[in-house]
Each structure stands twice: as C-alpha cells, then as structure tokens.
Design an enzyme around this catalytic site. Structure first.
Site, PDB file in Angstrom:
ATOM      1  N   ASN A 252       0.877  -1.172   0.000  1.00  0.00           N
ATOM      2  CA  ASN A 252       0.000   0.000   0.000  1.00  0.00           C
ATOM      3  C   ASN A 252       0.911   1.217   0.000  1.00  0.00           C
ATOM      4  O   ASN A 252       1.502   1.549   1.019  1.00  0.00           O
ATOM      5  CB  ASN A 252      -0.912  -0.028   1.237  1.00  0.00           C
ATOM      6  CG  ASN A 252      -1.788   1.213   1.326  1.00  0.00           C
ATOM      7  OD1 ASN A 252      -1.816   2.036   0.410  1.00  0.00           O
ATOM      8  ND2 ASN A 252      -2.496   1.355   2.437  1.00  0.00           N
TER       9      ASN A 252
ATOM     10  N   LYS B 147       0.104   4.234  -0.314  1.00  0.00           N
ATOM     11  CA  LYS B 147      -0.537   5.432   0.273  1.00  0.00           C
ATOM     12  C   LYS B 147      -0.254   6.643  -0.626  1.00  0.00           C
ATOM     13  O   LYS B 147      -0.174   6.487  -1.844  1.00  0.00           O
ATOM     14  CB  LYS B 147      -0.074   5.633   1.722  1.00  0.00           C
ATOM     15  CG  LYS B 147      -0.244   4.342   2.538  1.00  0.00           C
ATOM     16  CD  LYS B 147      -0.036   4.503   4.029  1.00  0.00           C
ATOM     17  CE  LYS B 147      -0.230   3.144   4.703  1.00  0.00           C
ATOM     18  NZ  LYS B 147      -0.119   3.216   6.172  1.00  0.00           N
TER      19      LYS B 147
ATOM     20  N   HIS C 211      -9.471   1.262   4.779  1.00  0.00           N
ATOM     21  CA  HIS C 211      -8.201   1.472   5.479  1.00  0.00           C
ATOM     22  C   HIS C 211      -8.424   2.417   6.658  1.00  0.00           C
ATOM     23  O   HIS C 211      -9.225   3.352   6.570  1.00  0.00           O
ATOM     24  CB  HIS C 211      -7.147   2.035   4.521  1.00  0.00           C
ATOM     25  CG  HIS C 211      -5.774   1.953   5.105  1.00  0.00           C
ATOM     26  ND1 HIS C 211      -5.326   2.868   6.041  1.00  0.00           N
ATOM     27  CD2 HIS C 211      -4.781   1.053   4.939  1.00  0.00           C
ATOM     28  CE1 HIS C 211      -4.103   2.519   6.413  1.00  0.00           C
ATOM     29  NE2 HIS C 211      -3.742   1.428   5.765  1.00  0.00           N
TER      30      HIS C 211
ATOM     31  N   GLU D 101      -6.793   4.797   7.708  1.00  0.00           N
ATOM     32  CA  GLU D 101      -6.550   6.211   7.392  1.00  0.00           C
ATOM     33  C   GLU D 101      -7.770   6.827   6.700  1.00  0.00           C
ATOM     34  O   GLU D 101      -8.068   8.006   6.888  1.00  0.00           O
ATOM     35  CB  GLU D 101      -5.271   6.345   6.553  1.00  0.00           C
ATOM     36  CG  GLU D 101      -4.039   6.055   7.410  1.00  0.00           C
ATOM     37  CD  GLU D 101      -2.881   5.405   6.677  1.00  0.00           C
ATOM     38  OE1 GLU D 101      -2.833   5.455   5.440  1.00  0.00           O
ATOM     39  OE2 GLU D 101      -2.009   4.826   7.362  1.00  0.00           O
TER      40      GLU D 101
ATOM     41  N   GLU E 243      -5.416  -4.914  10.323  1.00  0.00           N
ATOM     42  CA  GLU E 243      -4.379  -3.910  10.549  1.00  0.00           C
ATOM     43  C   GLU E 243      -4.659  -3.183  11.865  1.00  0.00           C
ATOM     44  O   GLU E 243      -5.421  -2.206  11.884  1.00  0.00           O
ATOM     45  CB  GLU E 243      -4.372  -2.888   9.404  1.00  0.00           C
ATOM     46  CG  GLU E 243      -4.097  -3.499   8.041  1.00  0.00           C
ATOM     47  CD  GLU E 243      -3.506  -2.469   7.072  1.00  0.00           C
ATOM     48  OE1 GLU E 243      -2.533  -2.817   6.395  1.00  0.00           O
ATOM     49  OE2 GLU E 243      -4.000  -1.325   7.015  1.00  0.00           O
TER      50      GLU E 243
ATOM     51  N   GLY F 121       2.517   2.186  10.758  1.00  0.00           N
ATOM     52  CA  GLY F 121       3.470   3.274  10.635  1.00  0.00           C
ATOM     53  C   GLY F 121       4.181   3.622  11.926  1.00  0.00           C
ATOM     54  O   GLY F 121       4.837   4.654  12.023  1.00  0.00           O
TER      55      GLY F 121
ATOM     56  N   SER G 151       3.416  -2.245  10.239  1.00  0.00           N
ATOM     57  CA  SER G 151       4.862  -2.334  10.460  1.00  0.00           C
ATOM     58  C   SER G 151       5.450  -3.695  10.084  1.00  0.00           C
ATOM     59  O   SER G 151       6.337  -4.200  10.780  1.00  0.00           O
ATOM     60  CB  SER G 151       5.210  -1.965  11.904  1.00  0.00           C
ATOM     61  OG  SER G 151       4.837  -0.617  12.166  1.00  0.00           O
TER      62      SER G 151
HETATM   63  P1  13P Z   1       3.035   0.301   7.607  1.00  0.00           P
HETATM   64  O1  13P Z   1       3.507  -0.996   6.994  1.00  0.00           O
HETATM   65  O2  13P Z   1       3.787   1.494   7.114  1.00  0.00           O
HETATM   66  O3  13P Z   1       2.926   0.210   9.083  1.00  0.00           O
HETATM   67  O4  13P Z   1       1.529   0.524   7.060  1.00  0.00           O
HETATM   68  C1  13P Z   1       0.646  -0.511   7.134  1.00  0.00           C
HETATM   69  C2  13P Z   1      -0.546  -0.165   6.341  1.00  0.00           C
HETATM   70  O5  13P Z   1      -1.269   0.748   6.673  1.00  0.00           O
HETATM   71  C3  13P Z   1      -0.815  -0.923   5.125  1.00  0.00           C
HETATM   72  O6  13P Z   1      -2.070  -0.637   4.616  1.00  0.00           O
END
Ligand code: 13P
Length: 256
Positions: free
Chosen positions: A17, A19, A102, A104, A174, A180, A220
């Site tokens: 992803n 982003k 997601h 976010e 997740e 992150g 992560s």
């Molecule tokens: P990270 O791998 O940067 O923690 O992000 C995970 C994520 O949100 C994947 O959709």
C-alpha cells in the site's frame, strides 16, 4: 490433515500500500524494478498505488504476475462528487482490486462501517475484489475489547453479503497502533485475531468459506519480521505500507 489441506488451498498474498507517496518517475521505477525481479510462483503480489499512477503501473508490470489495486473507491457509480473515483471507472481501466476501509480513510475521511458496506457492494457490483481493512485502535486493545471491535466492523460492513460475494473478499487485519509506528503485533497477537476473524466467518456463514478466505496482516511489516508473521497458520500474507516503498525491502517480504 483437514486444516493443512485448507492452508494449502489459500494462496499467499504480498500486497503493498503505497498510500500518498512517490512522484510519477519514482512510482514507475519501483514498479519496473519489481516487475523485472524473479518472484515466487506461489505468492500473489498486488501493488496498491495512487490512482493517478494506476495505468502507468499497469503498463510497467504488464507481462509480469504483479497485479494492481486502487486504494479507495466511491460508493456511487458516477455523479457530482468532485475529486472522487468510482468503481466503474476503475473497472473500465481493468483494475482488479481495491483497498476499502483502510484506517486512514476511516480516520481522516470519516468513513464509517455503514459507508464501507456501500463501497464494498459497489466494488463487487463492478467485479472489483475488495481488500477490506479492519483493526482496532490502541485504547480498545488496552481495554481488551479488540475482538468485539473487529467483529462489529465485519458485521456492519461485510456480513450482509451472500457467500459467493464474501468469497471475493480478502480481509486485512491492521491494528491501528501498529500502522506506521514500528510497533508490530506479535505473531501470537496476529494469529489470535486472524483465528477469531475466521471463526466469526464460520459462525456467520460456514467453515468452508472461512477456511478459504485469505486474511492478511498489516502494521509495520518489515523484512525482519515478515517470515514469523507469515508462518502463523491463519496469516496468509501481508498488507505492507512503508516497507513496500523500497524494492529491496518489499522483495524480501514477498520472498518471506
Ligand atoms: P506500515 O507498513 O507502514 O505500518 O503501514 C501498514 C498499512 O497501513 C498498510 O495498509
């Protein structure tokens, strides 16, 4: 024996992803590098790229086994929704996958379970396969309410689907506290929640469906922890943010 058979039925997925990252040249360079690498035949590699680069990345990975995903879609087909992208638009450029729900999107764009149910329906209507994200925030985990929290997410966004439609989904667990942050769920925490999700699907539908559904872990994931996470019996791969932005790291994760 039975469990093992199902485990073998579920193909592994390594999904990135990206982003809101990368300029066009960087995005295409990463896609090209991955497409030219030798990839294991038993893993599906999916790149969740900014919608602006979907077609460019599709062209870059053409001829490889890599597939492309959008990171979101709107719940309506067309209309006066400035700035939005719809499922029929994605289908019209042959995008096969879309990430929905997601954390976010939930956090910054106020997407709730009811809205996500509509997005899932719309994606499926246009033959896109949703990668549906669920997962709890830290305070819910600390109170020990994480299983109920995720159950409500699935109930309100997915459990209206019939078996056939549900079978088109991939679920990504997740935990928000792991996204992150560099804090990864332990292999046991990931396995426990994945097994819970599978039993929720068994209770709502049946075990044939729950054992067939691929459940990815996200939060992560790094080359150093990917293998132990993916070794868990109910973890079928990963949805990877930061580490999918570097070809070397993402290839290590694919190979894990
Ligand atoms: P990270 O791998 O940067 O923690 O992000 C995970 C994520 O949100 C994947 O959709």
């Amino acid at each position: 024996m039975r469990k093992r058979k199902f485990r073998l039925m579920r193909r592994r997925i390594a999904a990135g992803n990206w982003k809101m990252n990368k300029k066009k040249a960087e995005a295409l360079e990463l896609a090209n590098t991955l497409a030219q690498s030798s990839l294991p035949g038993d893993v599906d590699v999916i790149l969740g790229v900014p919608s602006l680069y979907l077609e460019g990345v599709q062209n870059a990975v053409h001829g490889s086994t890599i597939q492309v995903a959008a990171q979101n879609c709107h719940q309506e087909d067309f209309g006066a929704y400035t700035g939005e992208i719809s499922a029929p638009m994605l289908a019209s450029i042959n995008v096969a996958w879309v990430i929905i729900g997601h954390s976010e999107r939930r956090q910054y764009f106020a997407e709730d379970n009811a809205l996500l149910a509509k997005k899932v329906d719309k994606a499926l209507e246009h033959n896109l396969r949703p990668i549906f994200c669920c997962g709890e925030p830290l305070n819910i985990r600390e109170k020990g309410n994480h299983v109920d929290f995720v159950k409500t997410q699935l109930q309100e966004s997915l459990f209206h689907l019939d078996v056939k439609s549900f079978g088109r989904l991939v679920i990504a667990y997740e935990p928000i506290w792991a996204i992150g942050t560099g804090v990864t769920a332990s292999p046991e925490q990931a396995q426990d929640m994945h097994r819970e999700i599978r039993s929720m699907i068994t209770n709502q539908y049946d075990s044939t469906l729950s054992e067939a559904i691929q459940i990815l872990y996200g939060g992560s994931v790094k080359p150093a922890n990917a293998r132990i996470l993916f070794d868990q019996p109910d973890v079928d791969g990963g949805l990877v943010g930061g580490a999918s932005l570097k070809s070397g790291d993402f290839l290590d994760i694919i190979n894990a």
